[in-house]
Structures are given as C-alpha cells and as structure tokens.
Design a protein around this motif. Structure first.
Motif, PDB file in Angstrom:
ATOM      1  N   THR A 323      -2.740   4.098 -15.203  1.00 38.20           N
ATOM      2  CA  THR A 323      -3.417   3.543 -14.042  1.00 38.20           C
ATOM      3  C   THR A 323      -4.202   2.283 -14.415  1.00 38.20           C
ATOM      4  OG1 THR A 323      -4.930   4.029 -12.210  1.00 38.20           O
ATOM      5  CG2 THR A 323      -5.534   4.887 -14.370  1.00 38.20           C
ATOM      6  N   VAL A 324      -4.473   1.453 -13.414  1.00 34.89           N
ATOM      7  CA  VAL A 324      -5.400   0.327 -13.605  1.00 34.89           C
ATOM      8  C   VAL A 324      -6.741   0.631 -12.957  1.00 34.89           C
ATOM      9  CG1 VAL A 324      -3.625  -1.432 -13.883  1.00 34.89           C
ATOM     10  CG2 VAL A 324      -4.449  -0.877 -11.574  1.00 34.89           C
ATOM     11  N   GLY A 325      -6.865   1.823 -12.352  1.00 36.71           N
ATOM     12  CA  GLY A 325      -8.151   2.237 -11.805  1.00 36.71           C
ATOM     13  C   GLY A 325      -8.098   2.554 -10.326  1.00 36.71           C
ATOM     14  N   ARG A 326      -9.290   2.842  -9.789  1.00 36.09           N
ATOM     15  CA  ARG A 326      -9.407   3.070  -8.350  1.00 36.09           C
ATOM     16  C   ARG A 326     -10.497   2.159  -7.798  1.00 36.09           C
ATOM     17  NH1 ARG A 326     -11.703   9.281  -8.169  1.00 36.09           N
ATOM     18  NH2 ARG A 326     -13.529   9.003  -9.508  1.00 36.09           N
ATOM     19  N   PRO A 327     -10.553   1.974  -6.466  1.00 36.91           N
ATOM     20  CA  PRO A 327     -11.459   0.979  -5.890  1.00 36.91           C
ATOM     21  C   PRO A 327     -12.911   1.196  -6.301  1.00 36.91           C
ATOM     22  CG  PRO A 327      -9.869   1.691  -4.253  1.00 36.91           C
ATOM     23  CD  PRO A 327      -9.672   2.583  -5.441  1.00 36.91           C
ATOM     24  N   VAL A 328     -13.593   0.073  -6.562  1.00 35.55           N
ATOM     25  CA  VAL A 328     -14.997   0.095  -6.963  1.00 35.55           C
ATOM     26  C   VAL A 328     -15.793  -0.862  -6.079  1.00 35.55           C
ATOM     27  CG1 VAL A 328     -14.497   0.679  -9.368  1.00 35.55           C
ATOM     28  CG2 VAL A 328     -14.643  -1.731  -8.698  1.00 35.55           C
ATOM     29  N   GLY A 329     -17.085  -0.605  -5.991  1.00 34.39           N
ATOM     30  CA  GLY A 329     -17.968  -1.528  -5.289  1.00 34.39           C
ATOM     31  C   GLY A 329     -17.626  -1.782  -3.837  1.00 34.39           C
ATOM     32  N   GLY A 330     -17.069  -0.776  -3.177  1.00 36.25           N
ATOM     33  CA  GLY A 330     -16.739  -0.933  -1.763  1.00 36.25           C
ATOM     34  C   GLY A 330     -15.434  -1.652  -1.491  1.00 36.25           C
ATOM     35  N   ALA A 331     -14.688  -2.036  -2.530  1.00 36.92           N
ATOM     36  CA  ALA A 331     -13.394  -2.676  -2.332  1.00 36.92           C
ATOM     37  C   ALA A 331     -12.368  -1.644  -1.863  1.00 36.92           C
ATOM     38  CB  ALA A 331     -12.926  -3.343  -3.622  1.00 36.92           C
ATOM     39  N   GLU A 332     -11.247  -2.128  -1.333  1.00 40.11           N
ATOM     40  CA  GLU A 332     -10.241  -1.242  -0.751  1.00 40.11           C
ATOM     41  C   GLU A 332      -8.844  -1.654  -1.181  1.00 40.11           C
ATOM     42  OE1 GLU A 332     -11.227  -0.336   3.629  1.00 40.11           O
ATOM     43  OE2 GLU A 332     -12.282  -2.228   3.226  1.00 40.11           O
ATOM     44  N   VAL A 333      -7.937  -0.660  -1.192  1.00 34.90           N
ATOM     45  CA  VAL A 333      -6.533  -0.891  -1.543  1.00 34.90           C
ATOM     46  C   VAL A 333      -5.648  -0.207  -0.519  1.00 34.90           C
ATOM     47  CG1 VAL A 333      -4.718  -0.496  -3.249  1.00 34.90           C
ATOM     48  CG2 VAL A 333      -7.039  -1.029  -4.010  1.00 34.90           C
ATOM     49  N   GLN A 334      -4.579  -0.874  -0.126  1.00 39.09           N
ATOM     50  CA  GLN A 334      -3.538  -0.274   0.699  1.00 39.09           C
ATOM     51  C   GLN A 334      -2.184  -0.547   0.065  1.00 39.09           C
ATOM     52  OE1 GLN A 334      -3.763  -1.930   4.668  1.00 39.09           O
ATOM     53  NE2 GLN A 334      -5.198  -0.342   5.362  1.00 39.09           N
ATOM     54  N   ILE A 335      -1.274   0.400   0.178  1.00 38.62           N
ATOM     55  CA  ILE A 335       0.117   0.204  -0.231  1.00 38.62           C
ATOM     56  C   ILE A 335       0.948   0.148   1.041  1.00 38.62           C
ATOM     57  CG2 ILE A 335       2.036   1.043  -1.626  1.00 38.62           C
ATOM     58  CD1 ILE A 335      -0.449   0.364  -3.243  1.00 38.62           C
ATOM     59  N   LEU A 336       1.577  -0.994   1.276  1.00 40.39           N
ATOM     60  CA  LEU A 336       2.299  -1.205   2.524  1.00 40.39           C
ATOM     61  C   LEU A 336       3.794  -1.311   2.272  1.00 40.39           C
ATOM     62  CD1 LEU A 336      -0.037  -3.817   4.288  1.00 40.39           C
ATOM     63  CD2 LEU A 336      -0.141  -1.311   4.341  1.00 40.39           C
ATOM     64  N   ASP A 337       4.563  -0.841   3.257  1.00 39.35           N
ATOM     65  CA  ASP A 337       6.018  -0.856   3.188  1.00 39.35           C
ATOM     66  C   ASP A 337       6.512  -2.297   3.362  1.00 39.35           C
ATOM     67  OD1 ASP A 337       8.720  -0.578   3.464  1.00 39.35           O
ATOM     68  OD2 ASP A 337       8.638   0.998   4.987  1.00 39.35           O
ATOM     69  N   PRO A 338       7.151  -2.875   2.353  1.00 33.50           N
ATOM     70  CA  PRO A 338       7.607  -4.265   2.473  1.00 33.50           C
ATOM     71  C   PRO A 338       8.750  -4.447   3.461  1.00 33.50           C
ATOM     72  CG  PRO A 338       8.426  -3.305   0.438  1.00 33.50           C
ATOM     73  CD  PRO A 338       7.499  -2.296   1.046  1.00 33.50           C
ATOM     74  N   ASP A 339       9.406  -3.344   3.814  1.00 34.22           N
ATOM     75  CA  ASP A 339      10.560  -3.434   4.710  1.00 34.22           C
ATOM     76  C   ASP A 339      10.204  -3.224   6.179  1.00 34.22           C
ATOM     77  OD1 ASP A 339      12.311  -3.862   2.543  1.00 34.22           O
ATOM     78  OD2 ASP A 339      12.403  -1.707   2.155  1.00 34.22           O
ATOM     79  N   SER A 340       8.926  -2.915   6.479  1.00 37.24           N
ATOM     80  CA  SER A 340       8.540  -2.714   7.876  1.00 37.24           C
ATOM     81  C   SER A 340       7.829  -3.966   8.391  1.00 37.24           C
ATOM     82  CB  SER A 340       7.625  -1.500   8.017  1.00 37.24           C
ATOM     83  OG  SER A 340       6.378  -1.732   7.396  1.00 37.24           O
ATOM     84  N   GLU A 341       8.118  -4.343   9.596  1.00 32.50           N
ATOM     85  CA  GLU A 341       7.545  -5.565  10.160  1.00 32.50           C
ATOM     86  C   GLU A 341       6.036  -5.473  10.322  1.00 32.50           C
ATOM     87  OE1 GLU A 341       9.449  -6.710  13.741  1.00 32.50           O
ATOM     88  OE2 GLU A 341      11.446  -6.944  12.829  1.00 32.50           O
ATOM     89  N   ASP A 342       5.533  -4.288  10.599  1.00 31.76           N
ATOM     90  CA  ASP A 342       4.102  -4.139  10.842  1.00 31.76           C
ATOM     91  C   ASP A 342       3.329  -3.695   9.607  1.00 31.76           C
ATOM     92  OD1 ASP A 342       5.192  -1.639  10.707  1.00 31.76           O
ATOM     93  OD2 ASP A 342       4.160  -0.839  12.478  1.00 31.76           O
ATOM     94  N   GLY A 343       3.984  -3.662   8.450  1.00 31.05           N
ATOM     95  CA  GLY A 343       3.287  -3.286   7.232  1.00 31.05           C
ATOM     96  C   GLY A 343       2.826  -1.841   7.255  1.00 31.05           C
ATOM     97  N   ARG A 344       3.758  -0.921   7.402  1.00 29.23           N
ATOM     98  CA  ARG A 344       3.425   0.501   7.497  1.00 29.23           C
ATOM     99  C   ARG A 344       2.799   1.003   6.199  1.00 29.23           C
ATOM    100  NH1 ARG A 344       6.239   5.097   5.953  1.00 29.23           N
ATOM    101  NH2 ARG A 344       7.957   3.765   5.242  1.00 29.23           N
ATOM    102  N   PRO A 345       1.624   1.671   6.262  1.00 32.17           N
ATOM    103  CA  PRO A 345       1.026   2.242   5.048  1.00 32.17           C
ATOM    104  C   PRO A 345       1.910   3.333   4.469  1.00 32.17           C
ATOM    105  CG  PRO A 345      -0.605   2.081   6.808  1.00 32.17           C
ATOM    106  CD  PRO A 345       0.733   1.821   7.436  1.00 32.17           C
ATOM    107  N   LEU A 346       2.000   3.379   3.152  1.00 32.96           N
ATOM    108  CA  LEU A 346       2.828   4.362   2.467  1.00 32.96           C
ATOM    109  C   LEU A 346       1.983   5.511   1.931  1.00 32.96           C
ATOM    110  CD1 LEU A 346       5.226   1.959   0.525  1.00 32.96           C
ATOM    111  CD2 LEU A 346       5.719   3.260   2.609  1.00 32.96           C
ATOM    112  N   GLU A 347       2.628   6.626   1.719  1.00 34.60           N
ATOM    113  CA  GLU A 347       1.966   7.818   1.207  1.00 34.60           C
ATOM    114  C   GLU A 347       1.765   7.708  -0.312  1.00 34.60           C
ATOM    115  OE1 GLU A 347       0.832  10.373   3.082  1.00 34.60           O
ATOM    116  OE2 GLU A 347       1.447   9.167   4.812  1.00 34.60           O
ATOM    117  N   PRO A 348       0.849   8.517  -0.873  1.00 29.29           N
ATOM    118  CA  PRO A 348       0.687   8.526  -2.333  1.00 29.29           C
ATOM    119  C   PRO A 348       2.017   8.757  -3.046  1.00 29.29           C
ATOM    120  CG  PRO A 348      -1.094   9.743  -1.314  1.00 29.29           C
ATOM    121  CD  PRO A 348      -0.128   9.405  -0.205  1.00 29.29           C
ATOM    122  N   GLY A 349       2.235   8.011  -4.116  1.00 30.15           N
ATOM    123  CA  GLY A 349       3.465   8.124  -4.887  1.00 30.15           C
ATOM    124  C   GLY A 349       4.573   7.206  -4.431  1.00 30.15           C
ATOM    125  N   GLN A 350       4.461   6.644  -3.209  1.00 30.05           N
ATOM    126  CA  GLN A 350       5.482   5.738  -2.712  1.00 30.05           C
ATOM    127  C   GLN A 350       5.162   4.308  -3.141  1.00 30.05           C
ATOM    128  OE1 GLN A 350       5.273   6.919   1.593  1.00 30.05           O
ATOM    129  NE2 GLN A 350       7.464   7.298   1.332  1.00 30.05           N
TER     130      GLN A 350
END
Length: 506
Positions: A323-350
């Motif tokens: 891992t490179v870590g998890r969000p710190v200091g109030g920062a946020e991360v999302q993993i989005l589907d590159p193939d969806s037009e609306d940027g669908r959030p992906l589940e853990p592990g995807q």
C-alpha cells in the motif's frame, strides 16, 4: 566550519565546508528582499530560480515570498531551449542562476548570478564560476528590509513533463500551516519543529522544495547534499545527528547496496523518520529498509497538484504490504470506472482511475492552461494519471500510470508489477517495462534492463525467472539490454523517450 562548536547540536544551514547560522540567513534574506524590491519585483511577479541545492535557493525563495512574488524553480538539467520555454511560459521577471549555468539563460533575461561554490563545482565537475551582476555583491551592498513582509505564496512548480511540455501548477492561495489537516499532511512529509535533515533531492521538484523550505523555518538544521552519495549521507546522519530524511526509492536502493561493513560503520541512532515517495518502491526494498533502520520508514502519495493525500507508517505497511497509505489530514480518495461516462465509483479491490481531493492544500490550476485543469476534474476530485484500488480498510494501492498500462490481447497489464519482480533479480540494476505496437495483440510487453556491472546479458534466464513468478501473459515478449535508463532525480522515468530511443520501428 570553525563557527560550529558541536555539529550534533548546531542549527542553521550547511553546504560543504560553508555554514550559515539562522541569524546570518535571516539577515541575508532581509537584504535580498530589498534587492528584489529595487529591481521592481512585486506581488504576483515570477522569480525563476535555476540553482542547485545551495543557500541562495532558500534566500531567493524566502525573499520572493516576502514580496508576494512567486518563486519558479527551474530544472537545472534543462538546456537552453527548455529554459527559454519555462521563462517565457512563466513570465519570469528575473532569473537567479548559478554562474556555470548562465550560458543556458537567454541573453535578454534579467539575471542575478550566484557564484558556483566549490562543493557544487566538485560534485558536477564544473568550474567554480563567478559572474556579474552578483547575488552576493547585491545582498552585501543592500540595507535590511524595513517593511512588513507579505504572506508568501507557494512556489510555482513545473511538473516533469512525462507526456510533453512541462506544465506549471499554480495555487490560488497561500498554504495555511495553521490548518490542522495541512499540518498533519506536512507531518507525514517529515516536517517537524527543530528537525535536522539533509536536503537530498533537487529543490526544483515539488516535494524536496516544500520539504527543504519548510525545514529551514523549523529552527533545526538543513544540510545541503550537493549530489546524492549513499555513504556520504550516512556520514551526515552520524556527524550532524540527523533525525528526519525525505528520500526517493532509488536512493533507498543505493543505500541498501552499500556493503554491510560500510552500513554498520555509522551511528544512525538519531534517525526518527525516513519518508519516501515520488515513485513506486519495490516491496522487497521496503522490507529491507524496515529491517535495517527499524519501523521508522514512512510513505506518502500525492502529486504536485494535490500535495500529500494518503500516507502510511511501517506498521500499517507491514499489515497492508504494497500500500501507499490511506487518506490523511482530511484528504479524500475515490476509485472511478474509466469506462463509464459519469465516473462510476468502484468497490474495494476493483482497479480504476485514482481521483484525489485535498481541500487543506487549496485549489490550483495549470498556468496558462485552465482547460487542462478542467479536464482532470470530476466533481472536485482530480486525477494525476494513476490507476489503482482501495482495500476494505481504505488503504490505497497503485497499479501503474494510466498512460503506462498495456492492453495486450484485450488484457490489462501493469508494467509496475513486472518491474517490481525484475528489481529482485540479482543481475538487474534497473529496468523499465512498457508496451509497443503489435500487429496481433495490439500491444506487446518489452523490458529494458540495465545489468549489474559484472552480470552477463542472458535474456532467456531472466525470462525463465519471471515465468516462475508471474502469470505467463505478464512476462515480457522480449528483453533488451541497455547501458542506462535516464531517470529523473526524483526517481521518475520518461518511458516515452525510452520507447522512441530503443523501440521505434526503423
């Protein structure tokens, strides 16, 4: 350095045999503000700084900020055309430059020339040059600044330009160190009150720039390394009781390659934190560093655009290897589907595109390129071009750069995974893996390998070794041995240049 009574408690700044106390540097910064003001520098102006790690880099950066001007660090590896582009694109009003680099600066530019000091001249095998108009002479002749300094804006850093021209990240506001989130993020960077450190990375890069400039304000010690030398770094740690370092993985690799006798010859007990970032760190290297230095190894992930977004300490990494870590200091991360037009959030592990938000660092744009800034944004989150995934505990894993991902026969292949295995091979000193056009599969995987000095080129043996560790579709179709891989000082590598140089079709 006769002014130093005890190297392990001295504070201020050291470069080679030269020393400046905090009071001396503060006095020079005050007079430098007067010099820049007399040259017409004011709020919003850009001051280009084309210097190796040296006292005047700090002096010019602090002085520019006190006038509300913006420091623009320039990669001193650049040649004349590249320097001209940066100066024109940034609209720099003035260039502060080491004397031996002056011939790369356009004649029309307004300059202040910094004498190239002996330790830098020796490290880079250049003349210990002098020039006029001189930075030192102007400061020596100036009077201290008599007015209240303005809030210093952040430096405008040009990114490495892995896909074309470098682009400048321009922040809209000053960094508020009173913000608890930002303070936490800077703590993960390795900045702490009274810290004692060695500035190892070139300050034209964003993380070394922020790290060194903030370290200089903590009341501790900053030692400038003219050039990274692994054994010299161990000597600095022992001599000056260094307690915090900011390194890149290639530096960790070079430290680990020191003979055990050399590694054990130095007292490293003062160290409290070693922070690394900027490029993938092979897991075996990370484990070896934790075994050597103890559980003081920390890692973070982010970019020039976002600052520190996720981080982890040794205990967290060992519980979540890779891992490179998890969000710190109030920062946020999302993993989005590159193939969806609306940027669908992906589940853990995807696996998907990594999008980041760091409100504590404030918003930004790309200088002269607002459209590019808008193009990386999804609802306030931005991507810096990486793909990866989150695990069930919210820890982030980087698979690769999106532009480096190879699609061969419809299958996604991540070169970083292959490179991590190649780095474990005893004959491999360095490597780069990428895709090249293939008439049958669309792309095929090729590896460029720099061998250890005494190793013989045996591609069949290396490929067989990889077949024992990776699925067959991930193993490169071919290995090409090269004398060197042109890495940035940050550890980043320009794969598009390697592709053009070694793998272009005739």
């Amino acid at each position: 350095m006769r002014d130093i009574a005890d190297p392990r408690t001295v504070t201020g700044f050291i470069s080679g045999d030269r020393y400046r106390s905090p009071e001396q540097l503060a006095g020079r910064v005050s007079r430098a503000i007067t010099v820049l003001d007399a040259l017409g520098v004011g709020p919003g102006d850009r001051i280009a700084i084309m210097l190796r790690n040296d006292f005047p880099f700090v002096e010019a950066s602090y002085a520019a900020g006190a006038l509300g001007a913006i420091a623009v660090p320039v990669n001193w590896h650049y040649r004349s055309a590249e320097v001209s582009y940066i100066l024109e694109d940034s609209g720099a009003k003035l260039v502060v430059v080491h004397a031996d680099l002056l011939d790369r600066v356009p004649d029309a530019a307004q300059v202040l020339v910094v004498d190239t000091p002996p330790e830098i001249a020796a490290a880079y095998r250049v003349d210990a040059a002098t020039g006029r108009p001189s930075w030192d002479a102007e400061i020596d002749a100036a009077t201290p600044w008599q007015h209240q300094p303005r809030n210093a804006p952040p430096s405008m850093i040009y990114t490495s330009g892995t896909t074309g021209r470098p682009k400048a990240v321009e922040r809209f506001s000053t960094l508020d160190m009173g913000n608890p989130g930002l303070a936490e993020q800077m703590g993960w960077l390795g900045v702490s009150p009274g810290m004692r450190t060695v500035a190892c990375g070139p300050m034209y890069h964003s993380a070394p720039n922020v790290f060194a400039l903030l370290a200089g304000r903590t009341g501790g010690l900053v030692v400038f390394a003219s050039k990274f030398d692994p054994e010299a770094l161990l000597g600095f740690i022992e001599r000056y009781a260094i307690n915090s370092l900011h390194l890149v993985p290639t530096m960790l690799v070079r430290l680990l390659r020191l003979p055990e006798k050399v590694r054990n010859a130095y007292d490293l007990s003062s160290l409290r934190a070693i922070t690394h970032a900027a490029a993938p760190c092979p897991p075996a290297v990370k484990r070896a560093c934790i075994d050597w230095f103890g559980p003081i190894i920390r890692e973070y992930y982010g970019g020039t655009e976002t600052g520190v977004v996720v981080a982890c300490d040794s205990k967290q990494w060992l519980a979540h290897p890779g891992t490179v870590g998890r969000p710190v200091g109030g920062a946020e991360v999302q993993i989005l589907d590159p193939d969806s037009e609306d940027g669908r959030p992906l589940e853990p592990g995807q696996v998907g595109e990594i999008y980041l938000r760091n409100q504590a660092a404030g918003d930004f744009t790309y200088h002269n390129n607002d459209a590019k800034r808008r193009g990386i944004d999804r609802d306030g989150f931005v991507t810096i071009g990486d793909v990866g995934y989150l695990d069930d505990d919210g820890f982030l894993y980087i698979c690769d750069r999106s532009i480096d991902m190879v699609i061969s026969g419809g299958v996604n292949i991540y070169p970083a995974e292959i490179e991590a295995e190649l780095h474990l091979h005893p004959d491999v000193a360095d490597c780069a893996v990428f895709g090249i056009p293939d008439d049958e599969y669309g792309e095929s995987v090729v590896a460029l390998v720099k061998l250890q000095p005494d190793a013989a080129p045996d591609s069949d043996a290396i490929l067989a070794w990889l077949h024992d560790r990776l699925a067959g579709f991930k193993v490169p179709r071919s290995i090409r041995f090269v004398p060197d891989l042109a890495r940035e000082d940050s550890g980043k590598i320009f794969k598009h240049k390697l592709r053009e140089r070694y793998c272009a079709k005739p």
